[in-house]
Design an enzyme around this catalytic site. Sequence first.
Site, PDB file in Angstrom:
ATOM      1  N   CYS A 126     -24.542 -12.768-101.806  1.00 17.05           N
ATOM      2  CA  CYS A 126     -25.662 -13.539-101.256  1.00 17.05           C
ATOM      3  C   CYS A 126     -26.824 -12.617-100.927  1.00 17.05           C
ATOM      4  O   CYS A 126     -26.808 -11.927 -99.897  1.00 17.05           O
ATOM      5  CB  CYS A 126     -25.202 -14.305-100.012  1.00 17.05           C
ATOM      6  SG  CYS A 126     -26.493 -15.318 -99.264  1.00 17.05           S
ATOM      7  N   CYS A 134     -28.652 -13.515 -97.768  1.00 21.70           N
ATOM      8  CA  CYS A 134     -27.892 -13.198 -96.557  1.00 21.70           C
ATOM      9  C   CYS A 134     -27.970 -11.704 -96.228  1.00 21.70           C
ATOM     10  O   CYS A 134     -28.169 -11.324 -95.072  1.00 21.70           O
ATOM     11  CB  CYS A 134     -26.422 -13.585 -96.731  1.00 21.70           C
ATOM     12  SG  CYS A 134     -26.115 -15.312 -97.103  1.00 21.70           S
ATOM     13  N   ASP A 135     -27.784 -10.855 -97.238  1.00 19.68           N
ATOM     14  CA  ASP A 135     -27.562  -9.436 -97.002  1.00 19.68           C
ATOM     15  C   ASP A 135     -28.667  -8.521 -97.510  1.00 19.68           C
ATOM     16  O   ASP A 135     -28.608  -7.308 -97.294  1.00 19.68           O
ATOM     17  CB  ASP A 135     -26.242  -9.008 -97.674  1.00 19.68           C
ATOM     18  CG  ASP A 135     -25.057  -9.824 -97.188  1.00 19.68           C
ATOM     19  OD1 ASP A 135     -25.081 -10.237 -96.023  1.00 19.68           O
ATOM     20  OD2 ASP A 135     -24.121 -10.052 -97.977  1.00 19.68           O
TER      21      ASP A 135
END
Length: 549
Positions: free
Chosen positions: A370, A373-374
């Site tokens: 992701c 996300c990261d």
Amino acid sequence: MNNREEFPGRGRDPQEAMEAREKVQKKLSELFGGMDHDIPLLLFADSFTNNQYSEAARTVIRAVRELSKRVTLREFSLGHDLARQYQVTHSPTLLFDPDHFSIRWLGAPVGQEGTTFVEAIIMLGYRKTELSEPSTKILKKITSPRAIKLFVSPTCPYCPQQAVNALKTAIARPDMISLEIIDIMACPDLAEQYNAYGVPVCYANDVMIARGAQPEELFMASLEKLEQQNVFIPESDAEQVETDVAIIGGGPAGLTAGIYAARSGLNAVIIERGALGGQVALTPVVENYPGFAQIGGKTLVDIMVQHALQYVPIFPDEEVMEIKIGRPFEISTNRRRYTARAVLLATGATYRRLDAPGEEQFAGSGVSYCATCDGFLFRGKKVLIVGGGDSALTDALYLANNEVDVTIVHRRDTFRAQDYLVSQVRDRGIGILFNTEVREIRGDTKVREAVLFNNRTGATSTQPVDGVFIAIGYVPTVDLARKIGVELTGDGFIKCDGHHRTSIPGIYAAGDVEGGYKQIVTAAGQGSGAAITIFEDLVNPYWTAQEKH
């Protein structure tokens, strides 16, 4: 059993203090007088080490012995054969009825822990722990030994609660559970070895399972799972459950749907076959959820579950085996049967994996699925994006915009993405390796390099990288939907109208199983939207008119 009472006397005049002490002594005499089991205590001590703790232990034990003949004491030195037999190495160490239980106290039961000692004597004397029914059920699940080390301090007001929890387990399951209560003041070497500061701290089989005091059931669950549990979900013995809405899936979509369904006045249940929270529970750090600049995935899930439990019962570790279409729907799981007026499928999707060596090992330590996300964690670092579709190119652009050095690795010689995404990637000067496959991901505590294979030339090379983002698609969890005949999209996701309705009236879908952005916040939004639609449809069933025709 809770016989704790603050020792009286502080802040009172001498006469009041004496009367209060006599009252407590009388109460304890009555409790100790009714015990029907002997409690042999073995104290191992020497005169050179921690002698003040040894004397304190003797004083406490003598006071208890005056109240009950059931309590006996034998003393031995650390050089005695029994010390070697019981593997006693610290002075003082107190063993409780060692022929029947594996309970020992390293230090002296003084201060706050004096009440714990009294409760231990009473539980052993009566052979009763008064465990709650849920706690008893959890303890029965333990089928392998648990060696508990509980670190406490005489000045800690929270330690007695956790110590009593631990004592209950060792008394209720002496066949599986041993207990050491360790005073960090008397045993600073052990406290340092286990980094046991901020007591109470509990280890089982040398794994930290709890920091701080816990309710009884949470302690039992932590001991059974061998990791700290922050949410307790009681088990149900019901063979059949009637409800308005059965929500299948306990990720962000399902949990949110449960809250909104209940707040709409509907009875709802959440059924989850795996880990609550789905992929979120396995995400080390979540940085894009509103209200939290940064939060652990498991922590976020615990917060969601605690919130949902205020509104709706959750049935974890329960797999749906069959759904019979009808009015109502009949749902069979591996544990029970449900009837529901509506069913919400929030079964989620999983990231498609490369199945390359190192992928699983470094998941969360440089391997990510992701970018949104990261990605922020890799600013100024070098990463690979694996994939050639819209998701891979979109992720590459997102990372490049966040100052990440990106190279796209694609096993074919052309992208499968939309032309405008391909143009943007080329305009940004993002590196591209066509006809290339990631064969292995290597590192130490985190990703350091990737082994690449050119499937056209047959050449193998190694490229230093800080991360590998895998964007080769998702696998929606649609086995159940397919089984009952719900229509799917060309990509294999559940096909819905704009209000989360599927092709079968009364069956709805929400979250990643619908496709879309695969974000926690959007899944939660879809869950709330689906719950509101279900409420409106149950009030005004649109399928009634369809069935008449």
